[in-house]
Scaffold this motif. Structure first.
Motif, PDB file in Angstrom:
ATOM      1  N   SER A 488       0.859  -1.188   0.000  1.00 55.99           N
ATOM      2  CA  SER A 488       0.000   0.000   0.000  1.00 55.99           C
ATOM      3  C   SER A 488       0.895   1.237   0.000  1.00 55.99           C
ATOM      4  O   SER A 488       1.847   1.317   0.781  1.00 55.99           O
ATOM      5  CB  SER A 488      -0.884   0.017   1.250  1.00 55.99           C
ATOM      6  N   GLY A 489       0.554   2.182  -0.862  1.00 52.34           N
ATOM      7  CA  GLY A 489       1.373   3.398  -0.923  1.00 52.34           C
ATOM      8  C   GLY A 489       2.473   3.329  -1.967  1.00 52.34           C
ATOM      9  O   GLY A 489       3.374   4.170  -1.975  1.00 52.34           O
ATOM     10  N   ALA A 490       2.421   2.347  -2.844  1.00 49.40           N
ATOM     11  CA  ALA A 490       3.442   2.240  -3.888  1.00 49.40           C
ATOM     12  C   ALA A 490       3.225   3.323  -4.943  1.00 49.40           C
ATOM     13  O   ALA A 490       2.132   3.880  -5.066  1.00 49.40           O
ATOM     14  CB  ALA A 490       3.383   0.856  -4.533  1.00 49.40           C
ATOM     15  N   ALA A 491       4.267   3.600  -5.689  1.00 47.23           N
ATOM     16  CA  ALA A 491       4.178   4.613  -6.738  1.00 47.23           C
ATOM     17  C   ALA A 491       4.921   4.145  -7.977  1.00 47.23           C
ATOM     18  O   ALA A 491       5.861   3.354  -7.892  1.00 47.23           O
ATOM     19  CB  ALA A 491       4.763   5.939  -6.253  1.00 47.23           C
ATOM     20  N   LEU A 492       4.513   4.659  -9.117  1.00 46.83           N
ATOM     21  CA  LEU A 492       5.176   4.340 -10.376  1.00 46.83           C
ATOM     22  C   LEU A 492       5.683   5.639 -10.996  1.00 46.83           C
ATOM     23  O   LEU A 492       4.937   6.624 -11.109  1.00 46.83           O
ATOM     24  CB  LEU A 492       4.185   3.668 -11.333  1.00 46.83           C
ATOM     25  N   ARG A 493       6.944   5.640 -11.386  1.00 49.03           N
ATOM     26  CA  ARG A 493       7.554   6.828 -11.982  1.00 49.03           C
ATOM     27  C   ARG A 493       8.111   6.433 -13.345  1.00 49.03           C
ATOM     28  O   ARG A 493       8.862   5.463 -13.449  1.00 49.03           O
ATOM     29  CB  ARG A 493       8.662   7.340 -11.060  1.00 49.03           C
ATOM     30  N   VAL A 494       7.722   7.164 -14.379  1.00 56.76           N
ATOM     31  CA  VAL A 494       8.208   6.875 -15.730  1.00 56.76           C
ATOM     32  C   VAL A 494       8.993   8.090 -16.222  1.00 56.76           C
ATOM     33  O   VAL A 494       8.484   9.220 -16.227  1.00 56.76           O
ATOM     34  CB  VAL A 494       7.029   6.580 -16.689  1.00 56.76           C
ATOM     35  N   THR A 495      10.222   7.843 -16.581  1.00 58.68           N
ATOM     36  CA  THR A 495      11.100   8.924 -17.037  1.00 58.68           C
ATOM     37  C   THR A 495      11.461   8.666 -18.500  1.00 58.68           C
ATOM     38  O   THR A 495      12.094   7.648 -18.826  1.00 58.68           O
ATOM     39  CB  THR A 495      12.387   8.986 -16.190  1.00 58.68           C
ATOM     40  N   THR A 496      11.052   9.564 -19.380  1.00 65.22           N
ATOM     41  CA  THR A 496      11.371   9.428 -20.803  1.00 65.22           C
ATOM     42  C   THR A 496      11.937  10.751 -21.286  1.00 65.22           C
ATOM     43  O   THR A 496      12.071  11.707 -20.500  1.00 65.22           O
ATOM     44  CB  THR A 496      10.084   9.113 -21.605  1.00 65.22           C
ATOM     45  N   GLY A 497      12.224  10.799 -22.568  1.00 65.46           N
ATOM     46  CA  GLY A 497      12.699  12.052 -23.139  1.00 65.46           C
ATOM     47  C   GLY A 497      11.688  13.171 -22.952  1.00 65.46           C
ATOM     48  O   GLY A 497      12.048  14.346 -22.888  1.00 65.46           O
ATOM     49  N   ALA A 498      10.450  12.795 -22.782  1.00 63.78           N
ATOM     50  CA  ALA A 498       9.396  13.806 -22.657  1.00 63.78           C
ATOM     51  C   ALA A 498       9.224  14.307 -21.241  1.00 63.78           C
ATOM     52  O   ALA A 498       8.419  15.192 -20.979  1.00 63.78           O
ATOM     53  CB  ALA A 498       8.072  13.215 -23.146  1.00 63.78           C
ATOM     54  N   VAL A 500       9.105  13.444 -16.762  1.00 61.95           N
ATOM     55  CA  VAL A 500       8.864  12.477 -15.691  1.00 61.95           C
ATOM     56  C   VAL A 500       7.391  12.516 -15.322  1.00 61.95           C
ATOM     57  O   VAL A 500       6.833  13.585 -15.105  1.00 61.95           O
ATOM     58  CB  VAL A 500       9.714  12.808 -14.445  1.00 61.95           C
ATOM     59  N   SER A 501       6.770  11.340 -15.216  1.00 59.37           N
ATOM     60  CA  SER A 501       5.406  11.280 -14.675  1.00 59.37           C
ATOM     61  C   SER A 501       5.409  10.331 -13.488  1.00 59.37           C
ATOM     62  O   SER A 501       6.159   9.350 -13.459  1.00 59.37           O
ATOM     63  CB  SER A 501       4.429  10.771 -15.743  1.00 59.37           C
ATOM     64  N   GLU A 502       4.627  10.616 -12.504  1.00 54.75           N
ATOM     65  CA  GLU A 502       4.570   9.752 -11.311  1.00 54.75           C
ATOM     66  C   GLU A 502       3.127   9.621 -10.873  1.00 54.75           C
ATOM     67  O   GLU A 502       2.379  10.604 -10.877  1.00 54.75           O
ATOM     68  CB  GLU A 502       5.428  10.344 -10.188  1.00 54.75           C
ATOM     69  N   GLU A 503       2.750   8.413 -10.489  1.00 59.94           N
ATOM     70  CA  GLU A 503       1.373   8.196 -10.043  1.00 59.94           C
ATOM     71  C   GLU A 503       1.355   7.139  -8.945  1.00 59.94           C
ATOM     72  O   GLU A 503       2.205   6.234  -8.928  1.00 59.94           O
ATOM     73  CB  GLU A 503       0.492   7.724 -11.213  1.00 59.94           C
ATOM     74  N   PRO A 504       0.407   7.241  -8.023  1.00 61.33           N
ATOM     75  CA  PRO A 504       0.264   6.158  -7.038  1.00 61.33           C
ATOM     76  C   PRO A 504      -0.301   4.922  -7.726  1.00 61.33           C
ATOM     77  O   PRO A 504      -1.071   5.037  -8.679  1.00 61.33           O
ATOM     78  CB  PRO A 504      -0.722   6.736  -6.018  1.00 61.33           C
ATOM     79  N   VAL A 505       0.082   3.735  -7.233  1.00 61.94           N
ATOM     80  CA  VAL A 505      -0.447   2.486  -7.803  1.00 61.94           C
ATOM     81  C   VAL A 505      -0.955   1.595  -6.681  1.00 61.94           C
ATOM     82  O   VAL A 505      -0.463   1.637  -5.553  1.00 61.94           O
ATOM     83  CB  VAL A 505       0.617   1.741  -8.640  1.00 61.94           C
ATOM     84  N   LEU A 506      -1.937   0.814  -6.999  1.00 70.35           N
ATOM     85  CA  LEU A 506      -2.547  -0.074  -6.012  1.00 70.35           C
ATOM     86  C   LEU A 506      -1.975  -1.481  -6.141  1.00 70.35           C
ATOM     87  O   LEU A 506      -1.513  -1.875  -7.218  1.00 70.35           O
ATOM     88  CB  LEU A 506      -4.061  -0.133  -6.226  1.00 70.35           C
ATOM     89  N   PRO A 507      -2.025  -2.253  -5.069  1.00 71.86           N
ATOM     90  CA  PRO A 507      -1.587  -3.652  -5.167  1.00 71.86           C
ATOM     91  C   PRO A 507      -2.341  -4.381  -6.286  1.00 71.86           C
ATOM     92  O   PRO A 507      -3.516  -4.114  -6.529  1.00 71.86           O
ATOM     93  CB  PRO A 507      -1.930  -4.216  -3.791  1.00 71.86           C
ATOM     94  N   GLY A 508      -1.635  -5.278  -6.938  1.00 75.93           N
ATOM     95  CA  GLY A 508      -2.191  -6.009  -8.078  1.00 75.93           C
ATOM     96  C   GLY A 508      -1.157  -5.959  -9.180  1.00 75.93           C
ATOM     97  O   GLY A 508      -0.029  -6.419  -8.999  1.00 75.93           O
ATOM     98  N   THR A 509      -1.503  -5.344 -10.298  1.00 71.69           N
ATOM     99  CA  THR A 509      -0.503  -5.111 -11.340  1.00 71.69           C
ATOM    100  C   THR A 509      -0.698  -3.715 -11.887  1.00 71.69           C
ATOM    101  O   THR A 509      -1.785  -3.141 -11.806  1.00 71.69           O
ATOM    102  CB  THR A 509      -0.644  -6.113 -12.508  1.00 71.69           C
TER     103      THR A 509
END
Lengths: 620, 620
Positions: A488-498, A500-509
């Motif tokens: 609980s409380g995990a986050a996903l961060r995607v860094t590309t040439g465009a 950085v985006s970051e969002e919270p994610v829920l357990p699962g996939t």
């Protein structure tokens, strides 16, 4: 539907939701599991081979070839299987390390195959315990004889060889094929209407059938699966459930009886269900998994509550101090869950695999790779006596790991699992790749339409919670990451040439679909903080206790840290982190003194001499 | 020091604090134990004999006499012992009922003795399992062969015969004497320096020595006792403690290992300590009893936490659901405690005897006397499957009693205990008589100086708490009554020609010294009200639970009363009495519904069909 190139993996279904990636596509490059693979390769394999020789289990094949058996035969009915599990471990290790023909591993493998092959009889029969003058006749002791069990492990060893060295001329594949043909003749629909007292031939035959494209073997596995539950093995003191011969696989509500047998059978039954597109059977197995995980599984992922029959208990019967939680049952549970994951794609199966790998399979071997737990108790009441490093130990009598056991299924089982571990890290489907387990790794594969998918994984997991995936080849695909159920409380961060985006994610996939470019980074940030878990109130044995977990690791209290028997400990506050270790404020029951005491990851316990230990700590 | 007339009792030390009163001096005339003695005599004995025949265990002796063994021998290594325990039960029953020479009991006894005697070899050896062509040689399988164990039971049977029919000419006493002489020759100080893997010969030899005035036998028992703890039996998976061969009897801190073996050895060692005036050995045994009762004994008095090795666990390891608590271990505990009571006079030993008799020994047989618990769990999670009344059951797999077991030590052990039960009720010393157990009874004895002591006991115990003792012969003596440890608030009322006196009494013992006249009445009034007990906080397995007791009885919750699986039950209030039964307000975990549910005395559980059951009920 899948690429026709077969991955170098233990389980390669012809259908199902996910396609496994093999050792040729995924390699673990370091970290927690990389270190264990290294120790397995540098210490465990040689240790096992030395014991297989000195215990006489490998020389039994030489005696068989010389025609001198039964004189001089040593070991139990199932000792042949340890040689096959060792061969399987060697085959995966050869594949994992890309050992050449002149490599020591390859030479050792071929030498043993030669000795095994020399013991095979003209009609394909292979077992050092049965069928000769002075021995019981073949197939007359199915209850306890383990003949088909041993052959199941032979088949799995052959599968590992086929998948890693398909062109090898050592003869193992032919040995396995001849034995499998004999099994089909003897136990086919027109043959003996019987099963083996220890399931394993089902899973072995099914995979050998997949590997060789022999449908007959899969059908024979199906026959064995369907023959369970009719009582053909007879009664024993512990009941027919011991052999899973009490209720049919289709009608059972949960795994029961001997925990290794139960998981091996469930694994083979899943293979059969998948290959025969038998949705009813698959649903039954999924229901059994659900019930077993809810009510018959320890917080470590361990299974099997009884020492007496190495068996599951009733629902909610989960005593920590009498936990048997055999290492092999944990491996069997990983086998079963992995097959359901491939069939369904559901993250819960990968969650249990992670829990079991970190807290059962990783717990068994000591850091030297030459000593092992057979049983994995959750509460050690008396400090053990150090095992004699030259002796052979009983199964479960000490708080210290032992180098070898009279029944020594666990060490080679750990070895084959560690050598093939990369095959459990990731899968693919038509649209992309799924990461199920987190370790520093390289993933290099291609999707059915030819898109190359390549990325590197960097992480300090499970000490650190950031999983950093760097794309190393341009491609559009879906990258799916498991978010563990505890995260609980995990986050996903995607860094590309465009950017950085970051969002919270829920357990699962969580899935990231994009046209990835080289250098793009996807980071999964898992909250690795100590957490306190309370037991299900239906579990009697740990009422009034809590367990501390951090990420996938269960933590334990050892007397060597507490400074007193852990029987004295009562929880007196919330866990904190002290110098990288989880610590817990504890009161001593007799004196009332309170102190903050460091815990130890459960898989690391009993590495500092005899101690008492508990995973569940009383709050009252 | 004592009257030279030997009481008809299983244990008659030549010294010690108290002198036992035998079946010739005490008779149970009804009530709880009188009913069980009646069922034992009318049903159990014939049931056992029928099974000893049909299982082939008694016919083994005929085969031995005919010289045809080993062909056709049936039963385990120790099956001979069941015949001897049955003979012992018959001998006590003959004494108890004062059966004449033409009585059916006496005829059956003699017929079996004849068959046993015909199998004895010229040098005194007697065992249907060893020593013949095609069998293992005598004394070569001491670890598991049970030869000396069987002879120990033969000796106890002979003791029962000597003490009840000293003039009988059936030959049993001579059979035993010749076997005992052989044991002394083979295993004496100059003979084999060895012990039996299952203690029993020690207690048998010691008592036979007492009964025959043969000091040699007691010395041989002492040799066997002292030879424990040297590892001479070798290693086994469960450790040398299984045989009590890990530590010497003098150095041990608690009973450990196989719980029946441990109690039988402790009993024999107590006999040896008393006869040899060995205060150090006696002190060691008393210390072991203290530690065992404090930390390794269930609330029922049951002992043995492990199914796997039928053994004690570590300190505080007392899981209710995996409790083995073998019936024979309970009987062994009564044997050990009784010897310590005779030696010391301390009431704590009689307290444990009472707890164990009511909650272990009385629990084993069903009300029909033809079915038995082998193990006595304190928590049954799944309703059992009814045992086939014609079949032979495994030991501990059902919540219902079974008519017979593959290892059937318990039914004859219960039979011999019930038949001799009056011998555990009262003792004497130079000054008077001590009442230890409460049942309707007649006591008729004389003190060493010739004073006749005679009184009747009337009581509805354990349903009613008043024990009414009426003197039937004028005499001055001290009447000592045990006040059970749970009996806070007890009172003593003495009614004589001079009036009535009443006083509160504390747990322990209370003595009334006076010149009693015929018709004088002494009443002990015990507070038989339901009480709630909490477990020692060191016991992990029942943390957060309570048990309800009433007098000497532990009460249990059965699903048949609760209307749901007992896993659902949470305590919601204090116990009350409803129509003569203890009842407990309970909340259902799933629904939250609260109802007051009648409990059942633990010894009566599983008499109304399959049910789940628990003794310890959660409060959270």
């Amino acid at each position: 539907m899948f690429d026709t190139t077969t991955p170098a993996a233990p389980v390669v279904p012809t259908r199902g939701r996910l396609r496994p990636l093999g050792l040729d596509e995924v390699s673990i490059t370091g970290g927690f599991w990389g270190e264990r693979q290294a120790v397995n390769g540098s210490a465990t394999l040689a240790h096992i081979e030395s014991r297989l020789e000195s215990e006489g289990w490998l020389p039994n094949f030489d005696l068989a070839a010389a025609g001198s058996l039964p004189a001089g035969r040593r070991g139990r009915e199932f000792s042949d299987s340890e040689i096959y599990k060792y061969l399987e471990a060697l085959a995966w290790e050869i594949g994992r390390t890309d050992a050449g023909a002149d490599d020591d591993l390859e030479r050792r493998f071929r030498r043993i195959v030669e000795r095994v092959g020399a013991a095979q009889e003209p009609d394909g029969y292979l077992d050092t315990m049965f069928g000769r003058a002075g021995q019981d006749e073949r197939w007359t002791a199915l209850q306890w004889g383990h003949e088909l069990y041993c052959l199941g492990h032979l088949f799995q060893a052959a599968v590992a060889r086929i998948r890693t060295r398909p062109e090898a001329d050592d003869g193992l594949i032919d040995i396995a094929r001849r034995a499998a043909d004999l099994v089909c003749r003897e136990f086919g629909a027109d043959g003996r209407d019987a099963i083996c007292g220890h399931s394993e031939v089902e899973v072995g035959l099914a995979e050998l059938g997949r590997a060789l494209g022999e449908r007959r073997y899969i059908d024979q596995a199906a026959l064995f699966v369907e023959r369970h539950g009719r009582g053909s093995l007879g009664e024993i003191e512990w009941g027919r459930s011991y052999f899973q011969d009490d209720v049919s696989v289709r009608d059972a509500e949960a795994l029961r009886g001997h925990a290794v047998r139960a998981n091996y059978l469930a694994s083979g039954a899943t293979d059969v269900a998948v290959e025969r597109d038998d949705a009813a059977l698959l649903d039954a197995l999924r229901g059994q998994w659900d019930r077993t995980v809810e009510r018959r599984t320890y917080v470590t992922g361990g299974q099997g509550s009884h020492h007496q029959d190495e068996a599951f208990g009733d629902d909610w019967e989960l005593p920590p101090d009498r936990a048997y939680s055999e290492t092999c049952a944990g491996i069997g549970s990983v086998m079963f869950s992995w097959r359901l994951l491939l069939a369904t794609g559901e993250a819960q199966y990968a969650d249990l695999i992670e829990r079991t790998l970190f807290n059962v399979v990783a717990t068994s071997p000591g850091s030297d790779g030459r000593s092992f737990f057979y049983a994995n108790t959750l509460h050690q009441r008396t400090p053990g006596i150090p095992a004699d490093p030259d002796a052979t130990s009983p199964r479960a009598s000490s708080s210290l790991r032992a180098p070898w056991f009279e029944v020594s299924c666990c060490p080679p089982n750990v070895a084959r699992t560690f050598a093939s571990l990369a095959a459990y890290v990731a899968t693919a489907d038509d649209d992309g790749v799924q990461l199920h387990q987190y370790a520093p790794a390289q993933v290099r594969t291609s999707l059915p339409d030819g898109r190359a998918v390549a990325f590197d994984v960097a992480t300090g997991y499970p000490v650190d919670g950031t999983i950093r995936i760097t794309v190393v080849e341009d491609a559009e695909f879906v990258l799916t990451l498991r978010v563990p159920s505890w995260a609980s409380g995990a986050a996903l961060r995607v860094t590309t040439g465009a950017g950085v985006s970051e969002e919270p994610v829920l357990p699962g996939t969580v899935a990231v679909e994009r046209a990835f470019r080289v250098g793009d980074v996807v980071e999964l940030v898992l909250p690795l903080v100590a957490r306190v878990s309370t037991p299900d109130p239906m579990i009697d044995a740990v009422r009034g206790c809590v367990v501390v977990e951090r990420g996938p690791e269960v933590w334990a209290l050892e007397s060597v840290d507490f400074g007193a028997d852990v029987a004295e400990a009562v929880v007196a506050g919330d866990p904190v982190e002290v110098e990288g270790r989880v610590a817990l404020p504890l009161r001593r029951r007799s004196s009332g003194d309170v102190a903050t005491v460091p815990l130890v990851p459960y898989h690391d316990w009993a590495q500092r001499g005899p101690s008492t230990m508990r995973v569940w700590v009383p709050t009252v």
